[in-house]
Design a protein around this motif. Structure first.
Motif, PDB file in Angstrom:
ATOM      1  N   ASN A  72       3.609  -3.953   5.612  1.00 37.87           N
ATOM      2  CA  ASN A  72       2.638  -5.015   5.384  1.00 37.87           C
ATOM      3  C   ASN A  72       2.569  -5.943   6.597  1.00 37.87           C
ATOM      4  O   ASN A  72       2.971  -7.105   6.536  1.00 37.87           O
ATOM      5  N   THR A  75      -1.995  -7.079  10.232  1.00 38.56           N
ATOM      6  CA  THR A  75      -2.965  -6.335  11.036  1.00 38.56           C
ATOM      7  C   THR A  75      -3.787  -5.463  10.089  1.00 38.56           C
ATOM      8  O   THR A  75      -3.751  -5.642   8.880  1.00 38.56           O
ATOM      9  N   GLY A  76      -4.451  -4.469  10.629  1.00 40.49           N
ATOM     10  CA  GLY A  76      -5.240  -3.555   9.809  1.00 40.49           C
ATOM     11  C   GLY A  76      -4.426  -2.477   9.118  1.00 40.49           C
ATOM     12  O   GLY A  76      -4.965  -1.722   8.305  1.00 40.49           O
ATOM     13  N   TRP A  79      -4.598  -2.498   5.411  1.00 42.57           N
ATOM     14  CA  TRP A  79      -5.970  -2.273   4.969  1.00 42.57           C
ATOM     15  C   TRP A  79      -6.272  -0.782   4.962  1.00 42.57           C
ATOM     16  O   TRP A  79      -6.957  -0.276   4.074  1.00 42.57           O
ATOM     17  N   VAL A  80      -5.767  -0.070   5.959  1.00 41.32           N
ATOM     18  CA  VAL A  80      -5.981   1.380   6.011  1.00 41.32           C
ATOM     19  C   VAL A  80      -5.277   2.042   4.832  1.00 41.32           C
ATOM     20  O   VAL A  80      -5.886   2.769   4.060  1.00 41.32           O
ATOM     21  N   GLN A  82      -3.764   1.411   1.448  1.00 39.03           N
ATOM     22  CA  GLN A  82      -3.743   0.378   0.418  1.00 39.03           C
ATOM     23  C   GLN A  82      -2.684   0.678  -0.633  1.00 39.03           C
ATOM     24  O   GLN A  82      -2.635   1.782  -1.185  1.00 39.03           O
ATOM     25  N   ARG A 122     -10.022   8.408   0.242  1.00 39.99           N
ATOM     26  CA  ARG A 122     -10.228   7.198   1.058  1.00 39.99           C
ATOM     27  C   ARG A 122     -10.531   7.574   2.501  1.00 39.99           C
ATOM     28  O   ARG A 122     -11.417   6.992   3.131  1.00 39.99           O
ATOM     29  N   ARG A 156     -19.826  -8.554   6.221  1.00 39.69           N
ATOM     30  CA  ARG A 156     -18.386  -8.308   6.093  1.00 39.69           C
ATOM     31  C   ARG A 156     -18.110  -7.586   4.775  1.00 39.69           C
ATOM     32  O   ARG A 156     -17.359  -6.638   4.723  1.00 39.69           O
ATOM     33  N   SER A 160     -16.329  -3.688   4.286  1.00 38.83           N
ATOM     34  CA  SER A 160     -14.921  -3.712   3.868  1.00 38.83           C
ATOM     35  C   SER A 160     -14.541  -2.475   3.092  1.00 38.83           C
ATOM     36  O   SER A 160     -15.264  -1.859   2.446  1.00 38.83           O
TER      37      SER A 160
END
Length: 160
Positions: A72, A75-76, A79-80, A82, A122, A156, A160
């Motif tokens: 965690n 950064t991203g 998000w990549v 989850q 995903r 945005r 997302s």
């Protein structure tokens, strides 16, 4: 892979007596990477540095239908991958949490299979070339036709 930490990692593996369970592959060609992902049960990205901005390797593993255990970071990376969707996310630098997440995936076939399917989905829905081009076009169209939506956050939300 290869890198500045390789010698230290090899020492740690030897010191801990797990040389029979750890293989250092060195450089793997892009053509061979899918086979390695397919051979794995899970993919682990235990980064602790904020310089790990995205983790493209996560997307590669997810595209191969492998659940990801990542950290965690601010950064991203999370998000990549989850948490609970395409894999599990643990605090950076927390070896116990990392081990718990890995053991959970290795011990729970139902969870691992669900996260594997979700990871592949995903990767396809969010990160496929077609999807990325579509979202990029949407942003460009918004900039040209309705730039006021940029400030309202509507773009945005759409990407997302």
């Amino acid at each position: 892979g290869e890198g500045p930490l390789e010698a230290d990692l090899r020492r740690q593996v030897a010191t801990r007596g797990v040389t029979d369970r750890v293989t250092f592959l060195g450089h793997v060609s892009d053509a061979d990477l899918p086979s390695y992902y397919q051979a794995a049960d899970v993919f682990v990205l235990p980064s602790i540095a904020k310089t790990e901005a995205f983790g493209v390797v996560q997307v590669e593993a997810m595209a191969a239908g492998r659940p990801v255990v990542s950290t965690n970071l601010p950064t991203g990376v999370p998000w990549v991958n989850q948490d609970g969707v395409s894999g599990l996310v643990v605090p950076p630098g927390d070896a116990d949490a990392l081990a718990t997440a890995l053991n959970r995936l290795l011990d729970d076939d139902v969870l691992r299979d669900r996260l594997s399917r979700n990871a592949a989905s995903r990767a396809d829905v969010v990160f496929s070339l077609e999807s990325m081009i579509g979202r990029f076009r949407h942003v460009i169209d918004t900039i040209v036709r309705a730039p006021e939506q940029l400030e309202s956050g509507l773009v945005r939300t759409a990407i997302s």
